[in-house]
Write an enzyme that holds these catalytic residues in place. Structure first.
Site, mmCIF file in Angstrom:
data_model
loop_
_atom_site.group_PDB
_atom_site.id
_atom_site.type_symbol
_atom_site.label_atom_id
_atom_site.label_comp_id
_atom_site.label_asym_id
_atom_site.label_seq_id
_atom_site.Cartn_x
_atom_site.Cartn_y
_atom_site.Cartn_z
ATOM 1 N N ASP A 5 19.987 101.229 140.385
ATOM 2 C CA ASP A 5 19.368 101.567 139.104
ATOM 3 C C ASP A 5 17.882 101.268 139.280
ATOM 4 O O ASP A 5 17.475 100.109 139.306
ATOM 5 C CB ASP A 5 19.983 100.704 137.994
ATOM 6 C CG ASP A 5 19.237 100.813 136.660
ATOM 7 O OD1 ASP A 5 18.331 101.664 136.533
ATOM 8 O OD2 ASP A 5 19.582 100.048 135.739
ATOM 9 N N LYS A 27 7.658 104.098 137.203
ATOM 10 C CA LYS A 27 8.661 105.130 136.942
ATOM 11 C C LYS A 27 8.124 106.185 135.966
ATOM 12 O O LYS A 27 8.468 107.359 136.054
ATOM 13 C CB LYS A 27 9.924 104.480 136.370
ATOM 14 C CG LYS A 27 11.088 105.421 136.161
ATOM 15 C CD LYS A 27 12.307 104.628 135.741
ATOM 16 C CE LYS A 27 13.494 105.520 135.462
ATOM 17 N NZ LYS A 27 14.685 104.711 135.105
ATOM 18 N N GLU A 71 21.369 108.463 134.468
ATOM 19 C CA GLU A 71 21.685 107.111 133.993
ATOM 20 C C GLU A 71 22.854 107.091 132.997
ATOM 21 O O GLU A 71 23.760 106.259 133.128
ATOM 22 C CB GLU A 71 20.432 106.462 133.397
ATOM 23 C CG GLU A 71 19.446 106.069 134.501
ATOM 24 C CD GLU A 71 18.025 105.823 134.003
ATOM 25 O OE1 GLU A 71 17.826 105.740 132.771
ATOM 26 O OE2 GLU A 71 17.112 105.730 134.851
ATOM 27 N N ASP A 83 20.644 104.245 124.854
ATOM 28 C CA ASP A 83 19.980 103.392 125.839
ATOM 29 C C ASP A 83 18.611 102.963 125.314
ATOM 30 O O ASP A 83 17.673 103.768 125.269
ATOM 31 C CB ASP A 83 19.852 104.197 127.150
ATOM 32 C CG ASP A 83 19.103 103.437 128.248
ATOM 33 O OD1 ASP A 83 18.532 102.359 127.974
ATOM 34 O OD2 ASP A 83 19.102 103.935 129.394
#
Ligand code: AMP
Length: 553
Positions: free
Chosen positions: A6, A68, A151, A174
């Site tokens: 992850d 990211k 994800e 999330d």
């Protein structure tokens, strides 16, 4: 061996399958969460993780975080997405590759062998360029990237949602430190398909910290600590002041409520109403907040599944995906089976198995039943679980009455169907075939049985196998006797003088043998007595038919 990674905005994790289980790898300090931060010292090698984060205050220009967000930028933005450290510029994938390298070496140290294959997760909304950049980062770190997984798909795997069955639709909510994502997934042919995704790349736990820091006049880091503590406790005291969850909720609610429109859009894009959902699962550290859980329950009209650690679910799912690719998960295909047989009680207190033990779930089976007694106007359906021959020795899961129009014995027709869905919920349907009327009862506990209880039931059924079988044989023979004796009486009455005294006396001996065997509960004597009576009464049947024919002619 393939590892699952992850690669997060604030934290990254790596895991591997160990003896069939996904396990997250800890670094040399026993930490499983590695901050996605890289410190570039003036001299020497870049440093990744907690140690890099610790240098951020001191060297704000030499610590890269949240790269990211810069992955796979369009070429017009490429310049801006460069990370300039001293004399050198780095691309986001180069910085990401340093984080991945650290995870690689942590995994190698922990597992004691070189690892060069990985599954890496990306947000569902990542486009091709962002996915390719992530793959390139993996390759720069020395991995062969076996798959890039979304994800939410990974999270769904970690929550075991692949057991929900074909066409199940699930929501993954999330809420991390800096980003919010909501996805609707469809499980089709055992694979999750992302139906829709929505979110806010500038909304997360950090915003809560900022709001709390402002409201409480505290440094943001302290506000975050208090926030996290209030996920467990209703109030906390810090430097003599009490902070309550109620006050926290009041400050955070307007920020959390901003996720509502994203949720509504995601549902609309997937063409879905809340009632069509099979599960809602939580990902991201901020979903540990009771306020968030309550909010999610309200928005989707169902309680979220909180059975997994929200900050580890994505990495665990990536690891499971890695296990599937390497063939390791293949053998533990997530098919469930019934731990014990399911059935109903029938005449004489016998267990009638409808779904045998070890059947693959989901499954469906049925049988037709009739009335044991004439003019009966209903039937009691007792749902049983267990391996014993007699109903009373099994566990009763539930029961209900089915009404039907009174009919002679054996003429009512009630179909009973057991349907066990992927969640282990048993739907028992009873249909009166005369009226087509259905009675349906839902039993939730047909699969969730403790291992000890299953073992005890299996042990008991073996231990009592002979006496159980004997009791079943005896009960079945009694049912037959109850049917035969009145029939013989009726035939003798009807045939009258057609039967001689000697014949009557012989039959009466046989009838008494049946009665005494029944009274003595001897199943072997009862069986042979019944067989003898059956044979001896054959001529009566023939006579009855002849008599009937004679009367008619
Ligand atoms: P993630 O990006 O998934 O690691 O989530 C990080 C965010 O979750 C940060 O904003 C944390 O403050 C928040 N967080 C972590 N643990 C808790 C907790 N127990 N209660 C509330 N927020 C938490």
């Amino acid at each position: 061996m393939i590892v699952g990674i992850d690669l997060g905005t604030t934290h990254s994790l790596v895991g591997s399958m160990q003896s069939g289980f996904p396990v997250l790898v800890a670094d040399e300090n026993g930490e499983r969460l590695t901050p996605s931060a890289v410190w570039f010292p003036e001299a020497g090698e870049p440093v990744v993780g907690r140690a890099a984060l610790a240098r951020r205050q001191e060297f704000p220009d030499r610590v890269a975080t949240s790269v990211k967000r810069l992955m796979g930028s369009r070429s017009s933005e490429e310049k801006r997405s460069r990370i300039v450290i001293g004399q050198r510029t780095w691309t986001p994938e180069e910085v990401s590759s340093l984080i991945l390298k650290k995870l690689k070496s942590d995994a190698e140290r922990s597992l004691g062998s070189p690892i060069d294959r990985a599954v890496i997760t990306v947000p569902a909304h990542f486009n091709d360029a962002q996915r390719s950049a992530t793959k390139r980062a993996g390759e720069l770190a020395g991995f062969s990237v076996e798959r890039i997984v979304s994800e939410p798909t990974a999270a769904a795997l970690a929550y075991g949602l692949d057991r929900l069955g074909e066409n199940a639709k699930v929501v993954v909510y999330d809420l991390g430190g800096g980003t919010f994502d909501v996805s609707v997934l469809l499980l089709s042919s055992g694979v999750f398909e992302v139906l829709s995704t929505n979110g806010d790349t500038r909304l997360g736990g950090d915003d809560l910290d900022a709001a709390l820091a402002a409201a409480w006049d505290l440094p943001q880091q302290v506000a975050e600590k208090i926030k996290c503590a209030l996920s467990e406790a209703a109030d906390v005291v810090f430097e003599g002041k009490t902070y309550t969850r109620a006050a926290l909720d009041a400050i955070c609610l307007p920020i959390i409520a901003r996720t509502r429109k994203n949720c509504i859009r995601a549902m609309a894009d997937a063409n879905l109403e809340s009632s069509g959902l099979s599960a809602v699962v939580l990902v991201g550290g901020a979903t540990r907040m009771p306020l968030v859980r309550k909010f999610v329950a309200e928005v989707f009209g169902r309680e979220p599944d909180t059975s997994q650690h929200p900050d580890e679910a994505v990495a665990l799912g990536a690891t499971i995906q890695a296990g599937i690719l390497s063939g390791e998960v293949h053998n533990m295909t997530l098919l469930d089976v019934t731990p014990l047989s399911l059935g109903i009680e029938t005449f004489g207190g016998l267990m009638n198995v409808i779904i045998p033990r070890n059947s693959t779930i989901p499954c469906k089976a049925g049988e037709m039943f009739t009335n044991a007694v004439g003019n009966q106007s209903g039937m009691r359906i007792s749902v049983l679980q267990g391996e014993r021959e007699m109903a009373k020795d099994n566990w009763k899961l539930g029961g209900f009455d089915v009404a039907f129009a009174p009919l002679p014995k054996g003429r009512a027709r009630v179909g009973v169907q057991f349907e066990l869905d992927a969640n282990g919920i048993l739907n028992v349907l009873a249909r009166d075939t005369a009226t087509g009327e259905d009675t349906v009862v839902k039993i939730e506990s047909a699969v969730e049985v403790s291992d000890e209880a299953v073992e005890k039931m299996l042990g008991d059924s073996l231990e009592h196998a002979f006496e159980d079988m004997d009791e079943r044989v005896f009960t079945e023979a009694c049912l037959k006797a109850d049917e035969m004796l009145p029939a013989v009486d009726a035939a003798l009455l009807q045939l009258g003088s057609a039967i001689g005294e000697g014949e009557r006396a012989a039959l009466s001996v046989l009838i008494n043998k049946v009665r005494s065997a029944q009274a003595d509960k001897s199943s072997s004597r009862l069986k042979s007595a019944l067989a003898a009576l059956d044979e001896a009464t054959q001529p009566l049947a023939t006579l009855l038919i002849e008599k009937a024919l004679g009367e008619n002619s």
